[in-house]
Design an enzyme around this catalytic site. Structure first.
Site, short mmCIF file in Angstrom:
data_model
loop_
_atom_site.label_atom_id
_atom_site.label_comp_id
_atom_site.label_asym_id
_atom_site.label_seq_id
_atom_site.Cartn_x
_atom_site.Cartn_y
_atom_site.Cartn_z
CE LYS A 181 -2.23 -1.67 3.75
NZ LYS A 181 -1.60 -2.91 3.87
CB THR A 182 3.79 2.15 2.25
OG1 THR A 182 2.91 1.90 3.24
CG2 THR A 182 4.42 3.49 2.38
CB THR A 242 -5.03 -3.79 8.29
OG1 THR A 242 -5.22 -2.95 9.47
CG2 THR A 242 -3.58 -3.58 7.97
P1 ADP Z 1 2.01 -2.09 3.32
O1 ADP Z 1 2.21 -0.52 2.94
O2 ADP Z 1 0.81 -2.52 2.46
O3 ADP Z 1 2.41 -2.49 4.45
P2 ADP Z 1 4.58 -1.77 1.76
O4 ADP Z 1 4.24 -0.89 0.65
O5 ADP Z 1 5.28 -1.15 2.75
O6 ADP Z 1 3.33 -2.54 2.33
O7 ADP Z 1 5.31 -2.87 1.15
C1 ADP Z 1 6.46 -3.87 1.86
C2 ADP Z 1 7.82 -4.06 1.03
O8 ADP Z 1 7.31 -5.11 0.11
C3 ADP Z 1 8.06 -2.94 0.52
O9 ADP Z 1 9.70 -2.69 0.83
C4 ADP Z 1 8.53 -3.20 -0.99
O10 ADP Z 1 9.60 -3.27 -1.40
C5 ADP Z 1 7.88 -4.42 -1.12
N1 ADP Z 1 6.75 -4.72 -2.14
C6 ADP Z 1 5.31 -4.41 -1.74
N2 ADP Z 1 4.64 -4.43 -3.01
C7 ADP Z 1 5.49 -4.74 -3.98
C8 ADP Z 1 5.11 -5.12 -5.36
N3 ADP Z 1 3.91 -5.14 -5.92
N4 ADP Z 1 6.07 -5.46 -6.20
C9 ADP Z 1 7.56 -5.23 -5.62
N5 ADP Z 1 7.68 -5.06 -4.30
C10 ADP Z 1 6.78 -4.77 -3.55
#
Ligand code: ADP
Length: 355
Positions: A83-84, A177
């Protein structure tokens, strides 16, 4: 990418993170730096979530053509699904800056007003855990999202006046979430609402190989797919496991991550072939051994496991539910026949009648 958070919030975040192990989100500043260094920056680098990307690309192109800011966007799904990262990708594709904060860091009205007053035209404001925004902050957001203005009060007592101050048109990206925990009025102000899906093994293999190339780790095709198959459909976990397996390969072998090395290393970490770790198995075993397979209330489970509810609900349960190992019922959590099978446990005769 600007990251905004208060010291108080950092403390809270750290203690929350310390209570999570193995599969939990970033544990340390080092982890956070590592995550930021490997985050995809463009749609091409962002693996999977094809339907979501397709829809977003269209909305993005349309807003670029109309020279407008993108509609406010709500992303929901378990932690670590991107998401981030997606908020950063969107800002990058729009050629604008992204400001990153989280709801618990916006405790006082001035925290949010301060950010909204400095946001620039077209910029992306990313608010993580948006379901945890307090009522006052929500009230500030409503006119900001709808009319691009904020209400400011001046004076005291009887001479108090409310002024409506315009702010630049920006895009709010909220992440949660728990979409269900968002208040109706807040949810209704998002033009686009999307759920992030768990990733399949091929997509996670791509994520792992991409990260391996960035951190200069040598990995074979089946080494990558072995790690992928134990990563609970989650890129963050895939990247975390890759780092641990790389350490193992460096110390115990010639540094190359093969299938054999990945299996040995992940077995040592007690991450099983379906990606379940010790806490997952303890949770299911507890329900089976102490509560005859359930149903049992989440509070009771958390007390017995010594975990907080949010960690169980946000981090562990979504994957166990997705795998069909546990079931949520109005009377609590139950282990399903698939869960019994996975743990090699026998279903009691009283439970058999209930399935
Ligand atoms: P969330 O915000 O949903 O908790 P993040 O965006 O922080 O998740 O993602 C966590 C890690 O996973 C990041 O460091 C990123 O490198 C990796 N990641 C997440 N989604 C992808 C994607 N679609 N392709 C490649 N790497 C991803």
């Amino acid at each position: 990418m600007a990251i905004i958070s208060s010291d108080k919030e950092n403390e809270k975040t750290k203690s929350k993170e310390n209570s999570r192990e193995n599969i939990a989100p970033c544990e340390t500043d080092y982890d956070r730096c590592f995550e930021n260094s490997i985050r995809p920056k463009t749609f091409n680098e962002y693996i999977g979530q094809s339907q979501l990307k397709e829809t977003l690309k269209i909305s993005l192109d349309a807003s670029k053509q109309r020279q407008e800011s993108l509609d406010h966007l709500l992303l929901y799904g378990p932690p670590g699904l991107g998401k981030t990262t997606l908020a950063g990708v969107i800002a990058n594709e729009m050629g604008v800056n992204v400001k990153i904060t989280s709801a618990p860091a916006l405790e006082r009205p001035r925290d949010l007003i301060g950010i909204l007053m400095t946001v620039k035209t077209g910029e992306v404001l990313f608010i993580d855990e948006i379901h945890r925004l307090n009522k006052v902050a929500e009230e500030i957001l409503y006119p900001a999202m709808e009319d691009f203005s904020i209400d400011r009060t001046t004076g005291k007592g009887q001479s108090t006046k409310t002024l409506r101050v315009p702010i630049p048109k920006f895009t709010l990206i909220g992440a949660t979430t728990k979409a269900g925990a968002l208040s109706g009025p807040l949810r209704d102000r998002f033009g686009i609402i999307h759920r992030l899906e768990f990733y399949n093994n091929d997509e996670l293999s791509f994520v792992i190989k991409r990260t391996a190339s960035i951190i200069a780790a040598k990995i074979t095709e089946d080494g990558a797919s072995t790690i992928a198959s134990r990563s609970r459909g989650t890129p963050r976990i895939a990247n975390r496991l890759l780092k641990r397996v790389r350490d193992y390969a460096t110390v115990k072998a010639d540094g190359i991550i093969t299938k054999d090395i990945a299996i040995k290393s992940l077995d040592l970490l007690k991450v099983d072939h379906q990606g379940l770790d010790t806490t997952d198995r303890d949770l299911m075993k507890l329900i089976i051994e102490k509560y005859d397979g359930g149903p049992v209330g989440i509070d009771t489970l958390c007390a017995a496991l010594g975990e907080d509810i949010r960690t169980i609900e946000d981090v562990y349960e979504p994957f166990l539910l997705q795998m069909g190992f546990i079931q949520r019922t109005p009377r609590g959590r139950k282990v399903s026949p698939a869960g019994y099978k996975h743990l090699g446990c026998k279903i009691s005769s009283s439970q058999q009648n209930l399935f």
